[in-house]
Design a protein around this motif. Structure first.
Motif, PDB file in Angstrom:
ATOM      1  N   LEU A 129     -69.808  -0.267  38.449  1.00 21.02           N
ATOM      2  CA  LEU A 129     -68.512  -0.610  37.844  1.00 21.02           C
ATOM      3  C   LEU A 129     -67.742   0.664  37.513  1.00 21.02           C
ATOM      4  N   GLN A 130     -66.507   0.723  37.976  1.00 19.75           N
ATOM      5  CA  GLN A 130     -65.667   1.869  37.640  1.00 19.75           C
ATOM      6  C   GLN A 130     -64.198   1.487  37.761  1.00 19.75           C
ATOM      7  N   PHE A 131     -63.362   2.228  37.065  1.00 20.41           N
ATOM      8  CA  PHE A 131     -61.916   2.020  37.112  1.00 20.41           C
ATOM      9  C   PHE A 131     -61.272   3.278  37.666  1.00 20.41           C
ATOM     10  N   GLU A 132     -60.491   3.114  38.736  1.00 21.25           N
ATOM     11  CA  GLU A 132     -59.800   4.264  39.315  1.00 21.25           C
ATOM     12  C   GLU A 132     -58.334   3.933  39.532  1.00 21.25           C
ATOM     13  N   GLY A 133     -57.736   3.284  38.560  1.00 23.04           N
ATOM     14  CA  GLY A 133     -56.331   2.925  38.676  1.00 23.04           C
ATOM     15  C   GLY A 133     -55.442   4.069  38.201  1.00 23.04           C
ATOM     16  N   PRO A 134     -54.143   3.799  38.121  1.00 20.51           N
ATOM     17  CA  PRO A 134     -53.211   4.864  37.703  1.00 20.51           C
ATOM     18  C   PRO A 134     -53.439   5.248  36.241  1.00 20.51           C
ATOM     19  N   ASP A 135     -53.070   6.475  35.908  1.00 22.18           N
ATOM     20  CA  ASP A 135     -53.156   6.923  34.513  1.00 22.18           C
ATOM     21  C   ASP A 135     -52.293   6.030  33.636  1.00 22.18           C
ATOM     22  N   PRO A 137     -51.410   5.262  29.090  1.00 27.49           N
ATOM     23  CA  PRO A 137     -51.688   5.685  27.709  1.00 27.49           C
ATOM     24  C   PRO A 137     -52.890   4.945  27.122  1.00 27.49           C
ATOM     25  N   ILE A 138     -52.992   3.653  27.442  1.00 28.63           N
ATOM     26  CA  ILE A 138     -54.144   2.863  26.977  1.00 28.63           C
ATOM     27  C   ILE A 138     -54.715   2.113  28.185  1.00 28.63           C
ATOM     28  N   TYR A 139     -56.055   2.127  28.250  1.00 31.00           N
ATOM     29  CA  TYR A 139     -56.717   1.341  29.293  1.00 31.00           C
ATOM     30  C   TYR A 139     -57.339   0.115  28.644  1.00 31.00           C
ATOM     31  N   GLU A 140     -56.958  -1.075  29.164  1.00 35.80           N
ATOM     32  CA  GLU A 140     -57.559  -2.304  28.634  1.00 35.80           C
ATOM     33  C   GLU A 140     -58.206  -3.053  29.770  1.00 35.80           C
ATOM     34  N   VAL A 141     -59.518  -3.163  29.675  1.00 37.38           N
ATOM     35  CA  VAL A 141     -60.290  -3.795  30.758  1.00 37.38           C
ATOM     36  C   VAL A 141     -61.132  -4.909  30.167  1.00 37.38           C
ATOM     37  N   SER A 174     -58.052   5.005  25.203  1.00 36.45           N
ATOM     38  CA  SER A 174     -57.120   5.873  25.905  1.00 36.45           C
ATOM     39  C   SER A 174     -57.876   6.919  26.719  1.00 36.45           C
ATOM     40  N   ASN A 175     -59.193   6.962  26.532  1.00 33.74           N
ATOM     41  CA  ASN A 175     -60.020   7.975  27.197  1.00 33.74           C
ATOM     42  C   ASN A 175     -60.609   7.397  28.475  1.00 33.74           C
ATOM     43  N   ARG A 176     -60.080   7.836  29.601  1.00 36.20           N
ATOM     44  CA  ARG A 176     -60.496   7.300  30.898  1.00 36.20           C
ATOM     45  C   ARG A 176     -61.976   7.540  31.168  1.00 36.20           C
ATOM     46  N   GLU A 204     -61.106  -7.345  35.011  1.00 38.61           N
ATOM     47  CA  GLU A 204     -59.658  -7.271  35.157  1.00 38.61           C
ATOM     48  C   GLU A 204     -59.002  -6.247  34.262  1.00 38.61           C
ATOM     49  N   SER A 205     -57.862  -5.782  34.781  1.00 35.83           N
ATOM     50  CA  SER A 205     -57.023  -4.867  34.029  1.00 35.83           C
ATOM     51  C   SER A 205     -55.600  -5.065  34.502  1.00 35.83           C
TER      52      SER A 205
END
Lengths: 476, 476
Positions: A129-135, A137-141, A174-176, A204-205
């Motif tokens: 499992l990993q997220f490699e979407g665009p930068d 300010p907040i990542y919600e997955v 916010s920390n990728r 999902e995100s």
């Protein structure tokens, strides 16, 4: 409008399925149906999904419609009962399977497409499992499961991860790198106790959703057999047979087996009178009179305690070409038939699915040669002289409802469960059908022949059984 | 350095697995092992992947190490033989499964993640294939399979699609819509004949590779039973039992069954002398003397021709609380036990995998209540009074190697194959253990009690059997 009559996505009122409209009409077309038929036919049978399958007689291939085995007045009620039993069976097997799970292009996720398995009530880490979407300010997955709960091995405060041990896990940070660390260590805990289920877990995100399967099942418990320190044939192979009203033939056969002095022979006997057999390696079982052919076969194999079982009929004759050891070598397959007096009877079985029962096609011969065994081929059904893995044979079994003449029914029941081969270099003899002098034995043989006749009533019974039991529509 | 000692990716020399170095040391850490243990334990057993499982005695829970059943001098050779048999078994089952198939993020493809199945030698369309990558002057996409061949239903010249009917299909076109039309209609043709295999098909363009599974298998052939137009209990349920040196108890039990006047009762008997039973609905089978308990059980169930079979011991007593119909309702499960004189004996089984044999944990009680049936629970093992789906029961079977005292071995063999429940509201009686007046019967009972004693040698035999047959290491 494109003709896609033969695709499985066709609607039930037979309107053709329309894909996206073509930009340049004439460029985007499908192969004509006859061409597709010829591409995907095997032995003249079209092995491609369709709504209806058909059994058409052709050449010397007959065809049976199994419904015909029932009286016209009985048939409607039989259909209802069969449908009810079939639905019960399907429910318990988790059928029909849901349509395939499709991944959309350009999902910003890494995830496991296939192969994540967990035992009921156990927990496994979910790899990949990993997220490699665009930068951002907040990542919600969010991760969601249905047949289990989610967690993460990451040591993280509740402000970042919520829903630990629940069906929905929410990650907000916010920390990728932290996000990916948490994802890397997500776990799935199965909370259902089922034989075999597939949970679809979603990741999902924003508007991107990835879905992947987690298979929940206990592995089949091994049932291994110890061949012993010397790997003696006696500890590897048991011989099994069934007899009825032919004691003379049975005794002749048993004597001929003694080229193998200490192999155990299991004999199931549903004759009127029990026999006395003076052979310490014969295990003798009596049954109710005339209980039946496949009942006796099922009884005999139910008693085997070795890894392999050799099936023989009670009128065979072992000779110096009957080398059981040769068949033992070929047992990467489940059942390996030999030759009876030079006759390597083989047939292939093909199945076509359909909503109101399957179509079964039987063709003589084999699929192809067996790698590494020049005298052997892969097929679907063989003679009644075969070596089998006891465990696999017992799992299919011989249906005790088949009392008189029956043979291919076993291989049909085994379709999908048994890998079958046939080797022409292991040969057993067959006692000739000469009449007996002894009047008592002659009377028995006369009785035997009556039972052995494939009467119209019996044929009808077997066709009706195929209709109901195997959910078949017809056969060629 | 992060401690991930308990993760399944640990290397064999037990060095901890190192994930990517942390940017901010102290932020990315995993939960301590004790916390993880408490998260994923069930009934005190840690159900999480590990290299080694252990069986630790605790409280009144004993533990057995199955190796101890073998003599010190025999053990090395036994280990070698077991490993050889296990590998043979694994090869034939397609084990161990390959590691999970991971999808990389941001693949420009749509494809089916799960659920594409094809029967051997059949062809299916592959749904969901599409390319949504960046525009380019030429699009070159390759599909590769190993256990089958690829094609497309699109009617396209060979300049665009090459390798039709081969293991590699190459598409080369400048027309994006044409590319997607071709992909939309790709077909997979299975060319192997196997019981169950998974082909990994790859879809690539430039440096992007998507991989997805295609499962090749024949569905299990249904084995349905016709309950008949009136759904009589006689056409649904057969009673089965085994007896040995207790004719008086058997007859008492048979008489008590006749609250159900016409149910078929199958009796397997391995006593010295055959019995004469005056009951036209009893089917009586004789076996070699003392052949054994589970052999007799396997014989009895091998003869059943109805959808359900009710197992009873030969010293039970039917009464007005013995309502078989109630158990028939609960048969979404495979095996449903009742109560013997108010005793609903139940136990749960847990399995932990490990390289040198699995650890089996047995705990009394049940997992949870059964939805919709207030008197019933889900568990792993029950009493010897149960109703079962004949087909599922026959698939597991009773191992004829178990000659004397045995019970849980059946449920262990069935782990993963049988869903088991227990209902307290269907009760059968038990004949008291009072001594018999008749001297002949008393002599038989004396003999019976000798056979029935769980001797040290028998216990050792059963432990050795668990070690070899079930590939177990130990149990608690």
């Amino acid at each position: 409008m494109f003709r896609s009559v033969y695709l499985y996505t066709q609607s039930s009122n037979h309107k053709p399925w329309l894909p996206h409209p073509a930009p340049a009409a004439g460029m985007l077309k499908l192969l004509p149906e006859e061409h597709v038929r010829s591409l995907f036919a095997y032995d003249g049978i079209w092995l491609f999904p369709k709504n209806q399958c058909k059994c058409e007689a052709s050449g010397h291939q007959g065809s049976y419609n199994f419904e015909d085995a029932y009286g016209q007045s009985d048939l409607p009620a039989v259909k209802v009962r069969r449908q009810a039993e079939f639905e019960h069976f399907q429910r318990r097997e988790g059928l029909p399977r849901p349509p395939p799970l499709l991944a959309q292009p350009n999902l910003p996720f890494g995830y496991p497409v296939h192969g994540v398995e967990v035992m009921p009530l156990h927990t496994v880490p979910i790899p990949g499992l990993q997220f490699e979407g665009p930068d951002a300010p907040i990542y919600e997955v969010t991760l969601t499961a249905s047949l289990g709960t989610l967690n993460t091995l990451a040591d993280i405060p509740d402000s970042v991860v919520q829903g630990r041990g629940q069906k929905q896990l929410n990650i907000s940070t916010s920390n990728r790198k932290l996000l990916n660390f948490i994802l890397q260590h997500v776990t799935y805990t199965s909370t259902e106790y089922q034989r075999c289920r597939v949970d679809v877990v979603s990741l999902e995100s924003k508007s991107s959703v990835a879905k992947f399967p987690v298979t929940i099942r206990l592995p089949v418990m091994p049932k291994l057999y110890d061949p012993g320190p010397e790997r003696k044939l006696r500890d590897l192979v048991t011989i099994a047979t069934k007899t009825f009203l032919r004691p003379h033939k049975l005794m002749t056969m048993l004597q001929s087996i003694r080229v193998y002095p200490d192999l155990t022979v299991i004999v199931a006997d549903d004759s009127k009178e029990p026999l006395k057999i003076n052979d310490s390696h014969v295990e003798y079982y009596t049954m109710p009179y005339g209980k039946g052919w496949f009942a006796g076969r099922n009884l005999a194999i139910s008693q085997v305690t070795t890894k392999y079982v050799l099936w023989v009929d009670d009128d065979f004759l072992f000779n110096d070409k009957t080398k059981i050891e040769v068949l033992v070598d070929v047992l990467e397959l489940d059942v390996v038939g030999g030759s009876v007096l030079g006759n390597v009877f083989q047939f292939k079985l093909f199945l076509e699915h359909s909503e109101n029962g399957d179509c079964l096609h039987r063709r003589s011969g084999s699929f192809w040669p067996l790698d590494g065994f020049p005298s052997c081929v892969v097929t679907s059904g063989v003679v009644n002289f075969f070596l089998a893995h006891t465990e696999r044979l017992q799992r299919v079994g011989f249906d005790p409802r088949l009392q008189r003449v029956a043979h291919s029914e076993f291989f049909i029941d085994g379709l999908g469960s048994l890998l079958v081969g046939s080797c022409s270099n292991v040969i057993v003899g067959h006692q000739p059908r000469s009449p007996v002098a002894d009047p008592e034995l002659a009377a028995l043989e006369k009785s035997y022949n009556v039972y052995r006749t494939n009467t119209k009533a019996q044929i009808q019974f077997k066709l009706a059984l195929h209709y109901f039991k195997n959910h078949l529509q017809c056969a060629t």
